[in-house]
Write a protein that holds these residues in place. Structure first.
Motif, PDB file in Angstrom:
ATOM      1  N   ASP A   1       1.602  11.950   1.138  1.00  0.00           N
ATOM      2  CA  ASP A   1       1.230  13.187   1.809  1.00  0.00           C
ATOM      3  C   ASP A   1       2.037  14.290   1.126  1.00  0.00           C
ATOM      4  O   ASP A   1       3.190  14.543   1.474  1.00  0.00           O
ATOM      5  CB  ASP A   1       1.573  13.112   3.300  1.00  0.00           C
TER       6      ASP A   1
ATOM      7  N   GLU B   1       1.013   5.312   0.074  1.00  0.00           N
ATOM      8  CA  GLU B   1       0.246   6.513   0.390  1.00  0.00           C
ATOM      9  C   GLU B   1       1.152   7.743   0.281  1.00  0.00           C
ATOM     10  O   GLU B   1       2.333   7.682   0.633  1.00  0.00           O
ATOM     11  CB  GLU B   1      -0.323   6.419   1.801  1.00  0.00           C
TER      12      GLU B   1
ATOM     13  N   THR C   1       4.671   6.946   1.942  1.00  0.00           N
ATOM     14  CA  THR C   1       4.754   5.941   3.003  1.00  0.00           C
ATOM     15  C   THR C   1       4.334   4.598   2.419  1.00  0.00           C
ATOM     16  O   THR C   1       3.298   4.492   1.764  1.00  0.00           O
ATOM     17  CB  THR C   1       3.843   6.295   4.183  1.00  0.00           C
TER      18      THR C   1
ATOM     19  N   ASP D   1       0.864  -1.184   0.000  1.00  0.00           N
ATOM     20  CA  ASP D   1       0.000   0.000   0.000  1.00  0.00           C
ATOM     21  C   ASP D   1       0.899   1.232   0.000  1.00  0.00           C
ATOM     22  O   ASP D   1       1.748   1.397   0.888  1.00  0.00           O
ATOM     23  CB  ASP D   1      -0.892   0.015   1.250  1.00  0.00           C
TER      24      ASP D   1
END
Length: 216
Positions: free
Chosen positions: A19, A17, A24, A15
């Motif tokens: 920001d 992700e 991450t 996964d």
């Protein structure tokens, strides 16, 4: 994710992700990934244009016992230098006398064999590591019998690091690790010079954690 697949990484098990420009990575539920898998994926993501920082979330890892190394920079080798001082090479030569005359040493021939054994990636080290392991240790064990007869030659072992480790002790630690392994395998320590070469020559920093051996 195509960059991960190109490196042979199971992108479906990760996964990813973001920001802003900070990424991450964490293991997808049931993926069974290890910390080493995530670290490898992190290095790939960190090299993607536009990414500022890549980090990993260790939750859900199959092998949670391998944590991040102390002082790791998110995009390279640790920025904190190893605290251990380089070990001195053995001061005593092996006392056992050879049972037969060693083979003659032809420097040009030995250098050719060194080039063949070292290959394009030389003697590799792990990220932030100054000790021999894996293929690096195997190559040194194969090289030692070639150098053992060369008692009048000059052998130079040079260690390198990536951008984040080039100014610290890692280059010299890697050179000393190779030298000590050669001495333990029967090569005279008097003919070997260990040196730190700073940053490696490859464009990809992941390839710049290595040592080379030359004879002259």
């Amino acid at each position: 994710m195509s960059d991960l697949k190109a490196e042979g990484i199971d992108a479906d098990g990760i996964d990813l992700e973001f920001d802003g420009r900070d990424a991450t990575l964490k293991a997808a539920s049931g993926a069974g990934l290890s910390k080493a898998d995530l670290d490898k994926a992190k290095d790939v993501v960190a090299d993607v244009e536009g990414v500022r920082v890549a980090d990993v979330d260790t939750a859900g890892l199959a092998d949670s016992g391998t944590g991040a190394e102390p002082g790791d920079d998110p995009a390279g080798e640790p920025t904190d230098e190893p605290t251990a001082e380089p070990t001195e090479e053995p001061t005593e030569e092996p006392t056992a006398e050879p049972t037969e005359e060693p083979a003659a040493c032809d420097v040009a021939t030995v250098q050719g064999e060194l080039t063949r054994i070292l290959g394009a990636d030389f003697i590799k080290f792990g990220r932030g590591k100054g000790d021999l392991a894996g293929s690096g240790a195997t190559k040194v064990a194969e090289i030692a019998p070639l150098l053992a007869p060369c008692t009048d030659a000059a052998v130079t072992v040079t260690g390198y690091a990536d951008l984040y480790g080039k100014d610290g002790q890692l280059p010299m630690l890697r050179a000393l690790a190779v030298k000590n392994a050669l001495v333990e395998a029967g090569v005279s320590g008097d003919i070997i010079t260990a040196a730190g070469g700073g940053e490696g020559e490859f464009a990809n920093r992941n390839q710049n954690r290595y040592a080379v051996i030359e004879i002259g």
